[in-house]
Write an enzyme that holds these catalytic residues in place. Sequence first.
Site, PDB file in Angstrom:
ATOM      1  N   HIS A 168      -4.341 -73.345 -26.038  1.00  0.00           N
ATOM      2  CA  HIS A 168      -4.255 -72.249 -25.101  1.00  0.00           C
ATOM      3  C   HIS A 168      -5.365 -72.421 -24.249  1.00  0.00           C
ATOM      4  CE1 HIS A 168      -4.594 -67.938 -23.958  1.00  0.00           C
ATOM      5  NE2 HIS A 168      -3.474 -67.594 -24.591  1.00  0.00           N
ATOM      6  N   ALA A 169      -4.977 -72.162 -22.935  1.00  0.00           N
ATOM      7  CA  ALA A 169      -6.099 -72.383 -21.674  1.00  0.00           C
ATOM      8  C   ALA A 169      -7.168 -71.497 -21.609  1.00  0.00           C
ATOM      9  CB  ALA A 169      -5.367 -72.691 -20.565  1.00  0.00           C
ATOM     10  N   ASP A 170      -6.822 -70.229 -22.042  1.00  0.00           N
ATOM     11  CA  ASP A 170      -7.961 -69.375 -21.913  1.00  0.00           C
ATOM     12  C   ASP A 170      -7.805 -68.361 -23.285  1.00  0.00           C
ATOM     13  OD1 ASP A 170      -9.652 -67.280 -20.794  1.00  0.00           O
ATOM     14  OD2 ASP A 170      -8.078 -66.329 -19.571  1.00  0.00           O
ATOM     15  N   LEU A 171      -8.466 -68.931 -24.224  1.00  0.00           N
ATOM     16  CA  LEU A 171      -8.513 -68.180 -25.604  1.00  0.00           C
ATOM     17  C   LEU A 171      -9.528 -67.471 -25.660  1.00  0.00           C
ATOM     18  CD1 LEU A 171      -7.118 -67.926 -28.203  1.00  0.00           C
ATOM     19  CD2 LEU A 171      -8.530 -69.565 -29.082  1.00  0.00           C
ATOM     20  N   ASN A 175      -6.528 -61.851 -25.030  1.00  0.00           N
ATOM     21  CA  ASN A 175      -5.318 -62.336 -25.270  1.00  0.00           C
ATOM     22  C   ASN A 175      -4.993 -62.644 -26.460  1.00  0.00           C
ATOM     23  OD1 ASN A 175      -4.773 -63.000 -22.434  1.00  0.00           O
ATOM     24  ND2 ASN A 175      -6.082 -64.901 -22.375  1.00  0.00           N
TER      25      ASN A 175
END
Length: 242
Positions: A168-171, A175
């Site tokens: 996941h690029a933006d954990l 989110n």
Amino acid sequence: MMMQEQIREEAGGAMLFDASLAPAADVRWFDRGYWQQRDALRVQSGGRGGVAVIDTPAGACVLRHYHRGGLVAKFNHDHYLWTGAAHTRSFAEFRLLAHAAGLELPAPQPVAARYRRHGLSYTADLITRRIEDAHTLAQCLAEGRLDADLARETGALVARFHREGIWHADLNAHNVLVTAGALYLIDFDRGALRTPAEAWRLANLARLRRSLVKLGAIERIADFQATIWGPLVYGYERTLGA
């Protein structure tokens, strides 16, 4: 029901959709005005440009237009460099979510995706099924509902994706969605399948920790490391090794 991926070409672009879920989907579904005319549009704050909730024949969905972030957004609001249809943000996220669905991982169900060419750039949109009656982990923290049990569940949630090589690029705490029955990861823009490796997994967890700290977790929760982060890591490691 097995996903039936279909692509429909349109002037200046294309749309990708799940024909088993939304056989009637067409490009009008990506137009907020189309849903507004049918009294089927609800706009919520959050994210860049807000989130549009639309009541579709496939059920309540979230319509998201891809917006740039950071300094680039000051002069380029929503255009991305064209490198091929498969590399568009919307098609890539749709297919990653479809892969997660095939593994029965808790993430939004993809309905349709679109890109539109503009010379050497493109714009993009994505429609996913809405997860009802959910709060973000960030909201749970702000409302005093983040405890050791929820932390363990969060760690286990992340581990399920990492175990399958999904990065996941933006954990961050915004989110992670919390419902009465389950937790979900959302917003897989720029996410990817990666060869399992400790380095990126730990970096992903560190990103989540920074998010919680930035939201004031250390100030809000006594002994955050022991009461929240320790249980989260325990839930993560136990599930990763299961």
